[in-house]
Design a protein around this motif. Structure first.
Motif, short mmCIF file in Angstrom:
data_model
loop_
_atom_site.label_atom_id
_atom_site.label_comp_id
_atom_site.label_asym_id
_atom_site.label_seq_id
_atom_site.Cartn_x
_atom_site.Cartn_y
_atom_site.Cartn_z
N LEU A 20 0.82 -1.21 -0.13
CA LEU A 20 -0.01 -0.06 0.07
C LEU A 20 0.91 1.12 -0.19
CD1 LEU A 20 -2.93 -1.02 2.45
CD2 LEU A 20 -2.73 -1.21 0.06
N VAL A 21 1.88 1.16 0.95
CA VAL A 21 3.02 2.29 0.96
C VAL A 21 3.50 2.49 -0.61
CG1 VAL A 21 4.98 3.37 1.76
CG2 VAL A 21 3.24 2.40 3.40
N ALA A 22 3.97 1.57 -1.09
CA ALA A 22 4.79 1.53 -2.43
C ALA A 22 3.53 2.17 -3.57
CB ALA A 22 4.97 0.36 -2.70
N LEU A 23 2.38 1.68 -3.36
CA LEU A 23 1.47 2.23 -4.37
C LEU A 23 1.29 3.97 -4.02
CD1 LEU A 23 -0.97 1.84 -6.53
CD2 LEU A 23 -2.46 1.32 -4.37
N SER A 24 1.07 4.23 -3.06
CA SER A 24 0.82 5.47 -2.73
C SER A 24 2.16 6.25 -3.35
CB SER A 24 0.59 5.77 -1.16
OG SER A 24 0.65 7.23 -0.78
N ASN A 25 3.33 5.79 -2.87
CA ASN A 25 4.64 6.58 -3.54
C ASN A 25 4.86 6.52 -4.78
OD1 ASN A 25 5.20 6.97 -0.68
ND2 ASN A 25 6.56 5.41 -0.58
N ARG A 26 4.16 5.29 -5.22
CA ARG A 26 4.30 5.32 -7.12
C ARG A 26 3.62 6.44 -7.69
NH1 ARG A 26 3.22 -0.02 -10.44
NH2 ARG A 26 3.21 0.81 -12.66
N LEU A 27 2.15 6.47 -7.15
CA LEU A 27 1.43 7.40 -7.61
C LEU A 27 1.90 8.93 -7.65
CD1 LEU A 27 -2.00 6.05 -6.70
CD2 LEU A 27 -1.08 5.63 -8.79
N HIS A 28 2.45 9.24 -6.41
CA HIS A 28 3.00 10.60 -6.01
C HIS A 28 4.10 10.84 -6.91
CE1 HIS A 28 4.74 13.55 -3.46
NE2 HIS A 28 3.33 13.87 -2.87
N GLU A 29 5.07 9.87 -7.01
CA GLU A 29 6.06 10.27 -8.16
C GLU A 29 5.78 10.57 -9.30
OE1 GLU A 29 8.61 6.83 -7.23
OE2 GLU A 29 8.89 7.56 -5.10
N ASP A 30 4.87 9.85 -9.91
CA ASP A 30 4.11 9.91 -11.19
C ASP A 30 2.85 10.48 -11.30
OD1 ASP A 30 4.37 9.46 -14.09
OD2 ASP A 30 3.78 7.51 -13.88
N PRO A 31 2.63 11.87 -11.27
CA PRO A 31 1.42 12.58 -11.13
C PRO A 31 0.83 12.33 -12.44
CG PRO A 31 2.61 14.18 -10.73
CD PRO A 31 3.75 12.80 -10.59
N GLU A 32 -0.36 12.21 -12.67
CA GLU A 32 -1.04 12.26 -14.28
C GLU A 32 -2.59 12.86 -13.68
OE1 GLU A 32 -0.30 8.58 -16.54
OE2 GLU A 32 -0.96 7.99 -14.60
N THR A 33 -2.87 14.05 -14.85
CA THR A 33 -4.03 14.70 -14.60
C THR A 33 -5.24 14.07 -15.14
OG1 THR A 33 -3.35 16.14 -16.80
CG2 THR A 33 -2.61 16.98 -14.54
N GLY A 34 -6.32 14.60 -14.94
CA GLY A 34 -7.58 14.10 -15.20
C GLY A 34 -7.83 13.54 -16.45
N TRP A 35 -8.36 12.42 -16.70
CA TRP A 35 -8.54 11.76 -17.87
C TRP A 35 -7.12 11.36 -18.65
CZ3 TRP A 35 -13.44 10.38 -17.51
CH2 TRP A 35 -14.29 11.46 -17.21
N GLN A 36 -6.02 11.55 -18.18
CA GLN A 36 -4.79 11.02 -18.48
C GLN A 36 -4.20 10.00 -17.70
OE1 GLN A 36 -4.00 11.94 -21.90
NE2 GLN A 36 -6.02 13.09 -21.50
#
Length: 381
Positions: A20-36
């Motif tokens: 779960l922590v790895a998932l949160s960090n992965r999303l945080h490091e690679d932000p994507e905007t809406g619909w993308q």
């Protein structure tokens, strides 16, 4: 018996904590905007698939939406955890959607540990474009959520707040089309689209004095011209109108539109107003479920005795309000601490690290425990 089940949930969550922590960090490091959010939605759905959920991705024709199902094969009661993973343009995960996804994934995995024996269905619905795109509304119109008995998610904030009280909101793209001309040699041949926006913003500023308490009108001009010696032929902006309810919003929209029409009338530039999404509704909170969440959060050590000024993130608009109009739902806020508030760069930094990880654990556990409590109360009645 229920305490034993909650302990099983907690043990299961402890076992998947690193994921779960790895998932949160992965999303945080690679932000994507809406619909993308192609990589983000795939990452969230992937963790669920790895932990026994059946995943539909894409879902209902939306490339970055998904549905993951687990728990009982023929449920008497179905709880749906909602995941958001879109980031803010230029600010990354300054609203903490990386934590929302991780909490919802954790809550679903935890609940699934006990759900099969109790006739409880568990779903996670990945919802794109919450930051102004209305992804949940698009999903609603395509039939999502309606088979759920209960929908829930938790949102990061500076402090814990149990009840969401979001504004209803309309999102507009505003454009004026004028006519370019040399600003010094032939100004009379031009139609100044930037002046139209200036008139509109002044009219809105004056209107605010007469608006009801709690109403918000705000926006940005995203295009204002190209060169100082050329009269701008096109200007654009993004504007929001917020109100306490959908009914109030529909009434106030017309007053704000007249301000933009004033810019058109004064300058001759042609006005075009285009909705960026459907309107977000106010929240219809499931009060019984919220009481159960509050009790569970307190049992985990969360504190709702907070500074009211720091607690106002619960007024932020969300398309979860539209879901709550058709499904029993809660949308509590969980504090990550610090002095920063949502949509500041410093808040993005606060959504990773030790305090954020503790909020993730508590949020996932509190959501899973609450879904269990609600399911047992309502499937027995």
């Amino acid at each position: 018996m229920n305490e034993a089940r909650k302990q099983r949930i907690s043990s299961r969550l402890a076992a998947v904590d690193d994921a779960l922590v790895a998932l949160s960090n992965r999303l945080h490091e690679d932000p994507e905007t809406g619909w993308q959010e192609h990589r983000s939605s795939a990452a969230v759905a992937g963790v669920l698939a790895e932990h026994g959920f059946a995943v539909e991705h894409p879902y209902l024709g939306l490339d970055t939406a998904f549905r993951a199902t687990g728990g009982a094969a023929h449920p008497r009661f179905t709880a749906g955890f909602l995941a958001e993973y879109d980031a803010l343009p230029g600010l990354g995960h300054a609203c903490g959607h990386n934590l929302i996804s991780a909490m919802s994934v954790g809550g679903a995995i935890g609940l699934a540990e006990v759900a099969g024996d109790l006739g409880i269905g568990v779903e996670v619905i990945g919802t794109p474009a919450e930051e102004g795109g209305g992804g949940k509304i698009e999903l609603l119109e395509r039939g999502a959520f309606r088979e759920l008995d209960f929908a829930l998610m938790a949102h990061p904030a500076p402090v814990d707040v149990a009840e969401a009280r979001p504004f209803a909101v309309a999102h507009w793209h505003v454009r004026y089309d004028g006519r370019a001309a040399h600003a010094a040699a032939y100004p009379e041949r031009g139609t100044n689209a930037n002046d139209a926006f200036l008139v509109a913003q002044l009219a809105i500023a004056l209107l605010r004095q007469q608006l009801p308490a709690g109403v918000r009108v705000h926006g940005v001009q995203t295009l204002g011209g190209e060169a100082p010696n050329a009269i701008p032929e096109r200007t654009e902006g993004r504007w929001y109108v917020r109100a306490e309810s959908m009914a109030q919003l529909l009434e106030l929209e017309q007053r704000v539109l007249k301000c933009f029409e004033a810019g058109e009338l004064a300058t001759g530039a042609r006005l075009t107003v285009t909705p960026e999404s459907q309107r977000y509704a106010e929240m219809r909170t499931d009060e019984e479920a919220l009481d159960l969440y509050r009790a569970n959060a307190i049992a985990l050590g969360r504190d709702f005795d907070v500074d009211p000024i720091a607690a106002t993130m619960n007024r932020a608009s969300t398309d979860m309000g539209n879901v709550s109009q058709v499904v029993n739902a809660i949308h509590p806020y969980i504090g990550v601490g610090g002095d920063a508030s949502n949509h500041q760069p410093e808040f993005a930094a606060a959504c990773v690290g030790d305090r954020a990880e503790q909020a993730l654990r508590d949020g996932a556990t509190g959501l899973a425990w609450t879904a269990l409590d609600v399911a047992l109360v309502r499937s027995a009645s």
